[in-house]
Every structure is written in C-alpha cells, then in structure tokens.
Design an enzyme around this catalytic site. Sequence first.
Site, PDB file in Angstrom:
ATOM      1  N   THR A 138      38.205  52.116  33.483  1.00 11.49           N
ATOM      2  CA  THR A 138      37.072  51.880  34.377  1.00 11.49           C
ATOM      3  C   THR A 138      36.635  53.158  35.088  1.00 11.49           C
ATOM      4  O   THR A 138      37.455  54.070  35.275  1.00 11.49           O
ATOM      5  CB  THR A 138      37.484  50.827  35.432  1.00 11.49           C
ATOM      6  OG1 THR A 138      36.484  50.748  36.435  1.00 11.49           O
ATOM      7  CG2 THR A 138      38.809  51.187  36.108  1.00 11.49           C
ATOM      8  N   ASP A 139      35.377  53.179  35.525  1.00 11.71           N
ATOM      9  CA  ASP A 139      34.910  54.318  36.333  1.00 11.71           C
ATOM     10  C   ASP A 139      35.511  54.291  37.740  1.00 11.71           C
ATOM     11  O   ASP A 139      35.436  55.279  38.468  1.00 11.71           O
ATOM     12  CB  ASP A 139      33.377  54.362  36.395  1.00 11.71           C
ATOM     13  CG  ASP A 139      32.742  53.128  37.016  1.00 11.71           C
ATOM     14  OD1 ASP A 139      33.469  52.167  37.360  1.00 11.71           O
ATOM     15  OD2 ASP A 139      31.499  53.113  37.160  1.00 11.71           O
ATOM     16  N   GLU A 140      36.132  53.158  38.130  1.00  9.88           N
ATOM     17  CA  GLU A 140      36.677  53.063  39.498  1.00  9.88           C
ATOM     18  C   GLU A 140      37.831  54.029  39.726  1.00  9.88           C
ATOM     19  O   GLU A 140      38.190  54.309  40.866  1.00  9.88           O
ATOM     20  CB  GLU A 140      37.100  51.623  39.799  1.00  9.88           C
ATOM     21  CG  GLU A 140      35.940  50.665  39.668  1.00  9.88           C
ATOM     22  CD  GLU A 140      36.159  49.320  40.361  1.00  9.88           C
ATOM     23  OE1 GLU A 140      37.106  49.178  41.136  1.00  9.88           O
ATOM     24  OE2 GLU A 140      35.345  48.419  40.110  1.00  9.88           O
ATOM     25  N   TYR A 163      43.693  47.809  42.380  1.00 10.10           N
ATOM     26  CA  TYR A 163      43.235  47.683  40.986  1.00 10.10           C
ATOM     27  C   TYR A 163      42.983  49.056  40.368  1.00 10.10           C
ATOM     28  O   TYR A 163      43.525  49.387  39.299  1.00 10.10           O
ATOM     29  CB  TYR A 163      41.954  46.824  40.921  1.00 10.10           C
ATOM     30  CG  TYR A 163      41.185  47.001  39.623  1.00 10.10           C
ATOM     31  CD1 TYR A 163      41.679  46.496  38.428  1.00 10.10           C
ATOM     32  CD2 TYR A 163      39.973  47.697  39.602  1.00 10.10           C
ATOM     33  CE1 TYR A 163      40.991  46.685  37.229  1.00 10.10           C
ATOM     34  CE2 TYR A 163      39.281  47.888  38.413  1.00 10.10           C
ATOM     35  CZ  TYR A 163      39.794  47.381  37.230  1.00 10.10           C
ATOM     36  OH  TYR A 163      39.117  47.569  36.060  1.00 10.10           O
ATOM     37  N   LYS A 167      44.857  51.071  37.267  1.00  8.01           N
ATOM     38  CA  LYS A 167      44.164  51.543  36.050  1.00  8.01           C
ATOM     39  C   LYS A 167      44.340  53.057  35.895  1.00  8.01           C
ATOM     40  O   LYS A 167      44.548  53.557  34.784  1.00  8.01           O
ATOM     41  CB  LYS A 167      42.671  51.187  36.096  1.00  8.01           C
ATOM     42  CG  LYS A 167      42.351  49.707  36.013  1.00  8.01           C
ATOM     43  CD  LYS A 167      42.788  49.061  34.701  1.00  8.01           C
ATOM     44  CE  LYS A 167      42.008  49.587  33.517  1.00  8.01           C
ATOM     45  NZ  LYS A 167      42.409  48.843  32.268  1.00  8.01           N
TER      46      LYS A 167
END
Length: 354
Positions: A138-140, A163, A167
């Site tokens: 993810t870009d998060e 989260y 990741k």
Amino acid sequence: MRFRGLTIFVTGGAGFIGSAVVRHLLDDTDAFVVNIDKLTYASNLSSIPQAAGNPRYTFAKVDICDAPALRALFDRYQPHGVMNLAAESHVDRSIDGPGEFIRTNVVGTFTLLQEALRYWRGLEPARRTAFRLLHVSTDEVYGSLGAEGFFTEATAYQPNSPYSASKASSDHLVRAWRETYELPTLVTNCSNNYGPYHFPEKLIPHMIIKGLAEQELPVYGDGQNIRDWLYVEDHARALTLVLERGRVGQTYNIGGRNERTNLHVVKTICGLLDQHHPSNLGTRERLIAFVTDRPGHDRRYAIDATKIESELGWRARETFETGIEKTVKWYLDQRSWWQEILDRGYQAKRIGVG
Ligand code: NAD
Ligand code: TDX
C-alpha cells in the site's frame, strides 16, 4: 494467451482485490489459479462467480501463517508465481486490535517467504529463473503528504497506523529475502482501491449502503483528507503485468491520478444515489455528519505512477467519475451480495477511535 500452462498462487483471493485478481486471471488469461485464503470476516467466495466448475481454479482454505499447509500446496501445485494479497486491511480495525495485523501481515508474509524460498531452491534451473513472488502493498507505508508532492518508489517509509506499520514490515521482509537469499521478488505499493465486491467497512461502500438506508454518513474530521482512488480492476491488470514483466527486485507504485477529498467522494456518492435511487426525503447530502477524527489520520496520499506507466505501459482505464458511477450502480444492482454481509452480523458501527 498469457500464463498458458502456468499455475499462479493468489493469497487472499477471497478478499476485495484478491478476488478481482482471480476474476481477471480466469477471464483474461490461461493461468491455473490456486486461491489460498483463510476466509476471515473480509472474505467472500461468492465474489468469484466464474470459479464455479472452472477447471483452471482451485480453492485452499489455508492460513498463510501455517507453514506445513503452505509447504503441501507448493509441493502439490508447483507454482510459476505467487501473488501475496492475504492481509488484514482495515486501518480502523488495526487501531482497536493490532495483534491480528502483526500476525497475518508480518508473520504470515515471513512464513510465505520461507516456504516460497524452500520451494524455489528445489526447482530445476529454468523454472527457478522464471519464478516470481509479487508482494502487494500500500501507499500508506510512505506516511502522509502535505499539500504538495507525490509518493515515488524512492520515498522513505514513514508508516503511521498499526496497519501501515505492519505492511511496511512485510515489505522490508520481502526486500531482505531477495537481497539475502536471492528469492525473485517484486513489491507494488498502491493507492486506495474501490469498485465491486468491496467490504462495506471501507469509505465508499460504507457511504453507499448507509445512504441507501437513509442513515448518517460519518465523515471523519473536516473531510478534507485526500485519497488517490484507483478502480480495482485497473489494479488487478497492473498486478498481473508486474508479475509477468516487472523487473525482479523492483518496487512499482500504482495509482490512478485521482486525488479527491473525502467530502468530495461522499458528496459524489450522494448525488449518484439521488440520481439512480431517488429518496422521498430529499437529497442524501442532508445525511452528512462530521464525526470525531481517526487517530493518526494521514492527511493526503498521492501516487506518482510514472514508473509502471513508462516501463510496463500500464494506464488506469477508469477516471474517478466513470469508476464511481459504475460502483454505485453495482451496489444498487447487487444488493444480495452486501445484504448477506449485513445478515451475517456486520453492523457498520464506528470503530477505531482509540
Ligand atoms: P481484504 O481485507 O478485502 O481481503 C483480504 C483477504 O485476505 C481476505 O479474503 C482474508 O480472508 C484473507 N486473509 C486474511 N488473513 C489471512 C491469513 N492469515 N491467511 C490467508 N488469508 C488471509 O483486503 P484487500 O482490500 O483486498 O487488500 C488486499 C491487499 O492489498 C492487502 O495486502 C492490502 O494491504 C493491499 N492494498 C489494499 C488497498 C485497498 O485500497 N483495499 C490498497 C493498496 C494495497
Ligand atoms: O466512515 C468513514 N468515514 C471516513 O471519513 C470511513 C470508513 C472512512 N473515512 C475516511 C478515512 C480515510 O481518510 O475515508 C478515508 C478512506 O478510509 P478507508 O476506506 O478506511 O481507507 P484508508 O484508511 O484510506 O485505507 C485504504 O486504502 C489503503 C485500505 O483500507 C487499505 O487497505 C489500503 O492500504
């Protein structure tokens, strides 16, 4: 035809993006797909209607933390590639209960890497050279942007939620298994997905279902947080392209150049619901309520997708406007898919306030 005679493992193939990948592999390629999924609350095998009776599809109810079960699958199906989409994916849930996120996203990825490595080392040279493991992220992991700039593949990791930290950890493990053991891995970091078969805890389906029920539409904080939206089928196409043609050891950012504030997204959904399913009670915008913000709420995400566009020729086909209209219509037409989730006890309550 692509992937002819080849077996692809898709972990998390009963989830939102994983099921889009499986549908795409079954519809548009010749791959034999082994869907490996533990079947958590977020899963739904009915999201793959074309699986029924399909000789190119197998399902294995397996937890990616279960090394012996993974080993048996590698030994039996001898895959050409692995696409890892199994994960706990909801930021609000990670705030209330981070343990499952560490277990699946970190320990599960570690376990999958170990079993893939063991299998890969035993392959004969040609198959060893061809093997790929694509880790979907993810870009998060990059944290939060200010008003300017974009996330590139060179942006430093700065995760802010349990989260995104889980990741980020998994991405680092994947990188280390390539650097240290030479396992041929690739990583993709994608922006917010939306589209059909999206579990109703996420912003877009949440607002569609609440809007249809004439319930309050809870916008966190001031509604000015920005997400960069990508239609899930565009993401699925990008992932198979990276698996097929991406350079080993590389990261590819995936995004649709569709930045929108959350408030804009919610107002757009209100307008589409009013148009396609009018209410006697007036416009859905009257239901919008600004509620307590998410702790550690990232302000803005925006992906620079130049690398995947120029190296692999991928382009998002849907704009936010075309994709959101398709999505709202899908939820109107496929009520039984999400009604079944509500019937089995999902209550769409606010969580993750810390
Ligand atoms: P999802 O929550 O809809 O689906 C996850 C799937 O993984 C479910 O079917 C679940 O049963 C399965 N799963 C969970 N734990 C498992 C385990 N221990 N073993 C086997 N299966 C397990 O998630 P999603 O939105 O489809 O996301 C898929 C991947 O893409 C995730 O890695 C996520 O981090 C990443 N991603 C998601 C988005 C997004 O907007 N949804 C954006 C970028 C990246
Ligand atoms: O009711 C809501 N009200 C609201 O204002 C919900 C559910 C969300 N929001 C806001 C929070 C975010 O700014 O909307 C935005 C989107 O929220 P989510 O749908 O929870 O997505 P997000 O936190 O951005 O993360 C998603 O995109 C990146 C996926 O869940 C992740 O798995 C993916 O990595």
